[in-house]
Design an enzyme around this catalytic site. Structure first.
Site, PDB file in Angstrom:
ATOM      1  N   ARG A  33     116.244 -42.206 -28.785  1.00 25.71           N
ATOM      2  CA  ARG A  33     115.558 -43.052 -27.715  1.00 25.71           C
ATOM      3  C   ARG A  33     114.658 -44.124 -28.058  1.00 25.71           C
ATOM      4  O   ARG A  33     114.794 -45.170 -27.685  1.00 25.71           O
ATOM      5  CB  ARG A  33     114.429 -41.910 -27.098  1.00 25.71           C
ATOM      6  CG  ARG A  33     115.299 -40.617 -26.373  1.00 25.71           C
ATOM      7  CD  ARG A  33     115.944 -40.963 -25.113  1.00 25.71           C
ATOM      8  NE  ARG A  33     116.497 -39.642 -24.666  1.00 25.71           N
ATOM      9  CZ  ARG A  33     117.836 -39.232 -24.957  1.00 25.71           C
ATOM     10  NH1 ARG A  33     118.614 -39.955 -25.363  1.00 25.71           N
ATOM     11  NH2 ARG A  33     118.065 -37.848 -24.356  1.00 25.71           N
ATOM     12  N   GLU A 177     118.699 -22.719 -18.431  1.00 22.85           N
ATOM     13  CA  GLU A 177     119.309 -24.015 -18.515  1.00 22.85           C
ATOM     14  C   GLU A 177     120.865 -24.214 -18.746  1.00 22.85           C
ATOM     15  O   GLU A 177     121.133 -24.393 -19.894  1.00 22.85           O
ATOM     16  CB  GLU A 177     118.544 -25.471 -19.128  1.00 22.85           C
ATOM     17  CG  GLU A 177     119.011 -26.640 -18.694  1.00 22.85           C
ATOM     18  CD  GLU A 177     118.448 -27.669 -19.551  1.00 22.85           C
ATOM     19  OE1 GLU A 177     117.715 -27.563 -20.403  1.00 22.85           O
ATOM     20  OE2 GLU A 177     118.902 -28.912 -19.032  1.00 22.85           O
ATOM     21  N   LYS A 219     117.161 -23.815 -14.265  1.00 28.01           N
ATOM     22  CA  LYS A 219     117.273 -25.427 -14.400  1.00 28.01           C
ATOM     23  C   LYS A 219     118.747 -25.776 -14.610  1.00 28.01           C
ATOM     24  O   LYS A 219     119.675 -25.341 -15.343  1.00 28.01           O
ATOM     25  CB  LYS A 219     116.631 -25.812 -15.696  1.00 28.01           C
ATOM     26  CG  LYS A 219     116.839 -27.342 -16.097  1.00 28.01           C
ATOM     27  CD  LYS A 219     115.598 -27.669 -16.988  1.00 28.01           C
ATOM     28  CE  LYS A 219     115.803 -29.255 -17.348  1.00 28.01           C
ATOM     29  NZ  LYS A 219     114.701 -29.778 -17.930  1.00 28.01           N
ATOM     30  N   SER A 261     118.228 -34.136 -15.228  1.00 37.69           N
ATOM     31  CA  SER A 261     118.731 -35.377 -14.536  1.00 37.69           C
ATOM     32  C   SER A 261     120.245 -35.720 -15.236  1.00 37.69           C
ATOM     33  O   SER A 261     121.009 -36.450 -14.789  1.00 37.69           O
ATOM     34  CB  SER A 261     117.858 -36.597 -14.541  1.00 37.69           C
ATOM     35  OG  SER A 261     117.390 -36.689 -16.123  1.00 37.69           O
ATOM     36  N   GLY A 262     120.238 -35.445 -16.466  1.00 40.71           N
ATOM     37  CA  GLY A 262     121.514 -35.341 -17.074  1.00 40.71           C
ATOM     38  C   GLY A 262     122.297 -36.673 -17.467  1.00 40.71           C
ATOM     39  O   GLY A 262     123.310 -36.878 -17.632  1.00 40.71           O
ATOM     40  N   GLY A 263     121.572 -37.818 -17.362  1.00 39.04           N
ATOM     41  CA  GLY A 263     121.998 -39.078 -17.488  1.00 39.04           C
ATOM     42  C   GLY A 263     122.405 -39.744 -16.107  1.00 39.04           C
ATOM     43  O   GLY A 263     123.115 -40.819 -16.273  1.00 39.04           O
ATOM     44  N   ARG A 294     115.239 -37.842 -19.088  1.00 40.66           N
ATOM     45  CA  ARG A 294     115.433 -39.281 -19.035  1.00 40.66           C
ATOM     46  C   ARG A 294     114.825 -39.959 -17.864  1.00 40.66           C
ATOM     47  O   ARG A 294     114.298 -41.188 -17.728  1.00 40.66           O
ATOM     48  CB  ARG A 294     117.005 -39.445 -19.361  1.00 40.66           C
ATOM     49  CG  ARG A 294     117.168 -39.499 -20.861  1.00 40.66           C
ATOM     50  CD  ARG A 294     118.623 -39.079 -21.114  1.00 40.66           C
ATOM     51  NE  ARG A 294     119.120 -37.812 -20.739  1.00 40.66           N
ATOM     52  CZ  ARG A 294     120.206 -37.322 -20.581  1.00 40.66           C
ATOM     53  NH1 ARG A 294     121.393 -38.131 -21.281  1.00 40.66           N
ATOM     54  NH2 ARG A 294     120.762 -36.220 -20.360  1.00 40.66           N
TER      55      ARG A 294
HETATM   56  P1  13P Z   1     117.671 -35.043 -18.585  1.00 37.08           P
HETATM   57  O1  13P Z   1     116.774 -35.066 -17.463  1.00 37.08           O
HETATM   58  O2  13P Z   1     117.486 -36.206 -19.426  1.00 37.08           O
HETATM   59  O3  13P Z   1     118.876 -34.236 -18.398  1.00 37.08           O
HETATM   60  O4  13P Z   1     116.818 -33.786 -19.527  1.00 37.08           O
HETATM   61  C1  13P Z   1     116.372 -32.656 -19.134  1.00 37.08           C
HETATM   62  C2  13P Z   1     116.479 -31.734 -19.978  1.00 37.08           C
HETATM   63  O5  13P Z   1     115.443 -31.023 -20.519  1.00 37.08           O
HETATM   64  C3  13P Z   1     117.602 -31.414 -20.920  1.00 37.08           C
HETATM   65  O6  13P Z   1     117.357 -30.120 -21.684  1.00 37.08           O
END
Ligand code: 13P
Length: 335
Positions: A33, A177, A219, A261-263, A294
């Site tokens: 990042r 998650e 999650k 959010s996953g991208g 992100r």
């Molecule tokens: P993102 O929201 O960037 O997908 O990250 C969430 C997260 O904690 C991934 O494990």
């Protein structure tokens, strides 16, 4: 394990439209990042960046908890205050990522298994002593030709359930998650089918391991077409498909779903959450909120660029996204 303590923590994390800030990138991921902005991936820069985010004025009015990486929980801010103490003073519950990463799953090309169960009981006891009250473990499910396989669903769900049981034993709320990745050219129906199977298998394993469902948080990833799919979906379609998938697989005893959010784009992640809360209008048995990395951090990192002079602008950028996402968790976001 005291079930009511776990339920109280989960309630605090999910209440009042608040959500979670994930800043638990491992050191190499943090480096990736930072590299986009030419920021050196030094311990001091990681500390300054994360202290800046957590020190955002009034962040605790929108963010109930933050997920840290091991290194950060052990750190002190520049004035010598432990991170966990500073967070608690700002009304933010300290959380900790406890998995040790997704590795190749033997015999299953293209698939991953998340590791970290060895020694976890002892690590959780130490994290609890250091102030952590919730934890995160991320499993990765990849969609492709002939994958996910049964072996991948089962191995990851089993590990998540073993982790969740150990967390609850330690008085720590587990965030479970299972992330279905956005990478690929699959359509939204395929994502729905894979997410449904992932969650169904997960809750079967959680029950088998006697995990107390009111004392955990799911999650989840949203149901979306693959990043490279020919046909993308509109906001309402994503919200409806995700809700349908949750209703078909998540027991009512679970107090909340905090999405990753996953991208997705920052605004997309907010709009999707808002649309779900509007469509559902409070009927679901679980809270629907955010646990973004992100989609919360990216504008702040963009403003900061490693410069002290940009701290106010970076904190303002994070505060703005946090307010937007709290509004979305209440179904009151106005783009
Ligand atoms: P993102 O929201 O960037 O997908 O990250 C969430 C997260 O904690 C991934 O494990």
């Amino acid at each position: 394990m005291n079930p009511s303590t776990l339920e109280d923590i989960a309630h605090t994390l999910l209440n009042d439209g608040k959500g979670l800030l994930a800043i638990d990138e491992s050191t190499p991921t943090c480096g990736t990042r930072f590299a986009d902005y030419g920021i050196d991936n030094s311990e001091d820069n990681r500390r300054d960046y994360r202290a800046m985010l957590l020190g955002t004025p009034d962040l605790g009015s929108c963010v109930s908890g933050a997920i840290l990486y091991d290194e950060t929980l052990r750190m002190k801010t520049a004035d010598g205050t432990p991170f966990a103490t500073m967070m608690t003073a700002n009304g933010i519950v300290p959380g900790i990522k406890v998995d040790t990463g997704a590795k190749d799953l033997a015999g299953h090309p293209g698939e991953k298994i998340t590791e970290g169960l060895d020694g976890l009981r002892e690590r959780l006891a130490e994290y609890h002593d250091m102030g952590a009250r919730f934890a995160k473990w991320r499993a990765v499910i990849t969609i492709g030709n002939d994958i996910p396989t049964r072996g991948c669903y089962e191995a990851n769900a089993h590990a998540l359930a073993r982790y969740a049981g150990l967390c609850q034993e330690a008085g720590i709320v587990p965030i479970v998650e299972p992330e279905v990745l956005l990478e690929g050219d699959h359509d939204i129906d395929r994502c729905y089918e894979v997410t449904l199977e992932t969650l169904t298998q997960l809750f079967a394993e959680l029950r088998a391991q006697r995990v107390h469902l009111p004392g955990l948080i799911l999650k989840a990833s949203m149901v979306l077409p693959g990043k490279n799919a020919a046909q993308q979906a509109d906001v309402r379609e994503v919200a409806a498909a995700t809700l349908r998938c949750l209703y078909a697989s998540v027991p009512a005893a679970v107090p909340g779903v905090a999405f990753l959010s996953g991208g997705q784009g920052n605004e997309d992640a907010t709009a999707h959450l808002d649309a779900m809360n509007r469509l559902d209008a409070g009927k679901a048995p679980w809270k629907l909120t955010f646990s973004y990395a992100r989609a919360l951090q990216q504008p702040a990192l963009d403003a900061w660029r490693g410069e002290k002079a940009n701290v106010d602008a970076a904190q303002a950028a994070l505060a703005h996204r946090a307010r937007c996402n709290r509004a979305a968790a209440l179904g009151e976001y106005d783009a």
